[in-house]
Design an enzyme around this catalytic site. Structure first.
Site, PDB file in Angstrom:
ATOM      1  N   HIS A   1     -41.891  18.332 -12.385  1.00  0.00           N
ATOM      2  CA  HIS A   1     -43.335  18.097 -12.294  1.00  0.00           C
ATOM      3  C   HIS A   1     -43.825  16.992 -13.214  1.00  0.00           C
ATOM      4  O   HIS A   1     -44.985  16.613 -13.171  1.00  0.00           O
ATOM      5  CB  HIS A   1     -44.111  19.378 -12.635  1.00  0.00           C
TER       6      HIS A   1
HETATM    7  C1  UD1 Z   1     -50.008  19.554 -16.707  1.00  0.00           C
HETATM    8  C2  UD1 Z   1     -49.796  19.000 -18.111  1.00  0.00           C
HETATM    9  C3  UD1 Z   1     -48.331  18.978 -18.452  1.00  0.00           C
HETATM   10  C4  UD1 Z   1     -47.690  20.346 -18.245  1.00  0.00           C
HETATM   11  C5  UD1 Z   1     -48.000  20.845 -16.839  1.00  0.00           C
HETATM   12  C6  UD1 Z   1     -47.506  22.259 -16.700  1.00  0.00           C
HETATM   13  C7  UD1 Z   1     -51.431  17.297 -18.817  1.00  0.00           C
HETATM   14  C8  UD1 Z   1     -51.652  15.859 -19.060  1.00  0.00           C
HETATM   15  N1  UD1 Z   1     -50.286  17.624 -18.193  1.00  0.00           N
HETATM   16  O1  UD1 Z   1     -49.379  18.670 -15.793  1.00  0.00           O
HETATM   17  O2  UD1 Z   1     -48.177  18.628 -19.818  1.00  0.00           O
HETATM   18  O3  UD1 Z   1     -46.314  20.214 -18.410  1.00  0.00           O
HETATM   19  O4  UD1 Z   1     -49.420  20.840 -16.621  1.00  0.00           O
HETATM   20  O5  UD1 Z   1     -47.300  22.621 -15.375  1.00  0.00           O
HETATM   21  O6  UD1 Z   1     -52.258  18.103 -19.149  1.00  0.00           O
HETATM   22  N2  UD1 Z   1     -52.520  20.800  -8.884  1.00  0.00           N
HETATM   23  C9  UD1 Z   1     -52.821  21.655  -7.864  1.00  0.00           C
HETATM   24  N3  UD1 Z   1     -53.047  22.969  -8.179  1.00  0.00           N
HETATM   25  C10 UD1 Z   1     -53.003  23.447  -9.437  1.00  0.00           C
HETATM   26  C11 UD1 Z   1     -52.712  22.555 -10.469  1.00  0.00           C
HETATM   27  C12 UD1 Z   1     -52.463  21.225 -10.182  1.00  0.00           C
HETATM   28  O7  UD1 Z   1     -52.888  21.275  -6.696  1.00  0.00           O
HETATM   29  O8  UD1 Z   1     -53.210  24.659  -9.656  1.00  0.00           O
HETATM   30  C13 UD1 Z   1     -52.258  19.376  -8.546  1.00  0.00           C
HETATM   31  C14 UD1 Z   1     -53.556  18.558  -8.418  1.00  0.00           C
HETATM   32  O9  UD1 Z   1     -53.357  17.557  -7.470  1.00  0.00           O
HETATM   33  C15 UD1 Z   1     -53.665  17.943  -9.778  1.00  0.00           C
HETATM   34  C16 UD1 Z   1     -52.196  17.643 -10.082  1.00  0.00           C
HETATM   35  O10 UD1 Z   1     -51.495  18.763  -9.564  1.00  0.00           O
HETATM   36  O11 UD1 Z   1     -54.472  16.787  -9.799  1.00  0.00           O
HETATM   37  C17 UD1 Z   1     -51.892  17.461 -11.536  1.00  0.00           C
HETATM   38  O12 UD1 Z   1     -52.391  18.546 -12.306  1.00  0.00           O
HETATM   39  P1  UD1 Z   1     -52.654  18.362 -13.873  1.00  0.00           P
HETATM   40  O13 UD1 Z   1     -53.075  19.649 -14.427  1.00  0.00           O
HETATM   41  O14 UD1 Z   1     -53.533  17.168 -14.124  1.00  0.00           O
HETATM   42  O15 UD1 Z   1     -51.249  17.936 -14.431  1.00  0.00           O
HETATM   43  P2  UD1 Z   1     -49.838  18.619 -14.272  1.00  0.00           P
HETATM   44  O16 UD1 Z   1     -48.946  17.640 -13.615  1.00  0.00           O
HETATM   45  O17 UD1 Z   1     -49.947  19.970 -13.695  1.00  0.00           O
HETATM   46  N1  UDP Z   2     -42.716  28.714 -14.638  1.00  0.00           N
HETATM   47  C1  UDP Z   2     -43.088  29.752 -13.791  1.00  0.00           C
HETATM   48  N2  UDP Z   2     -42.984  29.541 -12.439  1.00  0.00           N
HETATM   49  C2  UDP Z   2     -42.514  28.375 -11.905  1.00  0.00           C
HETATM   50  C3  UDP Z   2     -42.122  27.344 -12.789  1.00  0.00           C
HETATM   51  C4  UDP Z   2     -42.254  27.538 -14.155  1.00  0.00           C
HETATM   52  O1  UDP Z   2     -43.503  30.809 -14.239  1.00  0.00           O
HETATM   53  O2  UDP Z   2     -42.462  28.262 -10.672  1.00  0.00           O
HETATM   54  C5  UDP Z   2     -42.851  28.940 -16.089  1.00  0.00           C
HETATM   55  C6  UDP Z   2     -41.586  28.703 -16.865  1.00  0.00           C
HETATM   56  O3  UDP Z   2     -40.778  29.862 -16.871  1.00  0.00           O
HETATM   57  C7  UDP Z   2     -42.123  28.351 -18.250  1.00  0.00           C
HETATM   58  C8  UDP Z   2     -43.408  27.620 -17.929  1.00  0.00           C
HETATM   59  O4  UDP Z   2     -43.764  27.978 -16.594  1.00  0.00           O
HETATM   60  O5  UDP Z   2     -42.440  29.521 -18.991  1.00  0.00           O
HETATM   61  C9  UDP Z   2     -43.174  26.147 -18.032  1.00  0.00           C
HETATM   62  O6  UDP Z   2     -44.251  25.485 -17.498  1.00  0.00           O
HETATM   63  P1  UDP Z   2     -44.154  24.027 -16.867  1.00  0.00           P
HETATM   64  O7  UDP Z   2     -42.759  23.705 -16.545  1.00  0.00           O
HETATM   65  O8  UDP Z   2     -45.162  23.980 -15.783  1.00  0.00           O
HETATM   66  O9  UDP Z   2     -44.713  23.121 -18.070  1.00  0.00           O
HETATM   67  P2  UDP Z   2     -44.087  22.500 -19.384  1.00  0.00           P
HETATM   68  O10 UDP Z   2     -43.358  23.570 -20.121  1.00  0.00           O
HETATM   69  O11 UDP Z   2     -43.214  21.361 -18.976  1.00  0.00           O
HETATM   70  O12 UDP Z   2     -45.262  21.995 -20.132  1.00  0.00           O
END
Ligand code: UD1
Ligand code: UDP
Length: 357
Positions: A204
């Site tokens: 991601h």
């Molecule tokens: C965010 C965090 C990242 C973290 C990740 C965990 C920032 C800059 N990034 O990244 O550090 O590792 O969360 O998963 O804060 N979206 C959906 N549904 C959701 C959430 C997101 O459709 O419930 C889609 C939307 O298009 C959104 C995009 O994902 O614009 C990105 O979401 P965003 O929260 O900005 O960043 P992540 O890539 O999820």
């Molecule tokens: N995780 C989860 N379901 C998923 C993928 C990840 O519960 O489908 C959990 C994972 O076990 C960990 C956390 O989400 O505890 C990590 O989040 P993510 O990878 O989204 O973000 P990051 O740690 O890179 O910020």
């Protein structure tokens, strides 16, 4: 003690769950106000964690998600400013490195409300990552910095942050791994996949999803996997694959994002983890599984040093060879992330109580 906790993204729900539970169990006089920014909003990215991990319902839901980094952070800042000014808590508690973390820390600092940062001091030294900017800024406005490792402590010292503010807490994700391990649940769809041995994959990170060349490289690497690859697909990645017209190879079995209890089951039953997630790199180690990381650098350098994690970037040949070489973790040292008492360490400090041994 009155705490106001700001969370918004999937990993923060998991981190906060351990601290909120310890607070309710061991600090009866304390009160926590939980604020969900709305950064993650799909049911399988948010609600599922509140239900499964028994996190109290948020006192405030700001409903801010889906925008650019600047839009999200700015809109959160405005709403948090009003909320914090009205609540006047003793501490603002923020976790990790997301846009919600930075908005919470900045809003509090401007109001002169003390900020506590959990998972402080992590650095990738790659300022193109939005997370790196969020971490650095949050650490520099925080009043109490809870580091999970010695490396994190050293990073903060190197940036001139005084020792008095830095506290070794261990890693709250290790607390969570220990606590929820016995409740791990096999996903319903798993038996239909027909995958005996498998690799568990998550992707991601923006540096991968938003760069079609890197994504092509990763998919070409996964295409050569000898193991079936189970991929719970983050919504960001799903959208970006469609946008760039990229298709997943036959080796990959795509499923929707899973809840934490199913994720723990997958992590503890797979043969190998392949990921660009920060949290999942550590969880692979907690569950004794080798990890191949789809990045050029990592904040969790100790995992690479002890041989639990191999950095493979987005290069197909490197990914293939790292997946083939990854073996068992028999000799890996234990205890890199504390003793599983991180939440208690954090809360005792915030409450001004010396943690019991
Ligand atoms: C965010 C965090 C990242 C973290 C990740 C965990 C920032 C800059 N990034 O990244 O550090 O590792 O969360 O998963 O804060 N979206 C959906 N549904 C959701 C959430 C997101 O459709 O419930 C889609 C939307 O298009 C959104 C995009 O994902 O614009 C990105 O979401 P965003 O929260 O900005 O960043 P992540 O890539 O999820
Ligand atoms: N995780 C989860 N379901 C998923 C993928 C990840 O519960 O489908 C959990 C994972 O076990 C960990 C956390 O989400 O505890 C990590 O989040 P993510 O990878 O989204 O973000 P990051 O740690 O890179 O910020």
């Amino acid at each position: 003690m009155k705490l106001l906790t700001v969370i918004g993204a999937r990993p923060q729900f998991i981190k906060a769950a351990t601290v909120s539970r310890a607070l309710a169990e061991h600090f009866p006089g304390a009160r926590e106000i939980l604020v969900h920014t709305g950064q993650h909003y799909d049911a399988n990215m948010s609600d599922v964690f509140f239900d499964e991990l028994e996190i109290p319902r948020p006192d405030h839901h700001l409903g801010i998600g889906g925008g650019s980094h600047g839009q999200n952070t700015g809109r959160m800042l405005e709403k948090l400013d009003a909320l914090m000014a009205a609540e006047q808590p003793d501490w603002i508690l923020v976790y990790g490195d997301t846009d919600s973390t930075l908005a919470g820390a900045l809003a509090a600092a401007k109001l002169h409300i003390p900020v506590a940062h959990v998972e402080a001091g992590l650095r990738s030294f790659n300022r193109r990552m939005p997370e790196e900017i969020n971490r650095i800024l949050t650490d520099h406005v925080a009043d109490m910095l809870f580091v999970p490792t010695q490396v994190a402590r050293t990073n903060l010292r190197n940036e001139g942050i005084g020792d008095a503010k830095i506290h070794m807490a261990g890693d709250v994700m290790y607390d969570a791994a220990l606590h929820y391990r016995t409740r791990a649940r096999q996903p319903q769809w798993f038996s239909q996949l027909g995958a005996g041995a498998f690799a568990l994959c998550t992707i991601h990170r923006a540096e991968n999803t938003d760069d079609p060349d890197r994504m092509r490289g990763i998919l070409a690497g996964l295409a050569q996997s000898r193991l079936p690859v189970v991929l719970p697909l983050h919504p960001r990645t799903r959208k970006q694959l469609a946008q760039h017209g990229l298709e997943l190879p036959d080796t990959v079995r795509v499923v929707d994002p899973v809840g934490y209890l199913e994720m723990v089951w997958l992590e503890s039953h797979c043969d190998l983890v392949v990921t660009d997630s920060g949290g999942v790199q550590k969880e692979a180690y907690f569950h004794g599984k080798p990890c191949v990381t789809l990045r050029d650098e990592t904040e969790w350098v100790e995992l690479v040093e002890v041989g639990a994690n191999v950095l493979a970037g987005a290069d197909p040949a490197q990914i293939r060879s790292a997946m083939e070489r990854a073996g068992s973790l028999g000799d890996t040292p234990k205890g890199l992330y504390g003793q599983g008492d991180s939440a208690m360490n954090i809360l005792s400090r915030l409450a001004g109580v010396t943690p019991t041994a």
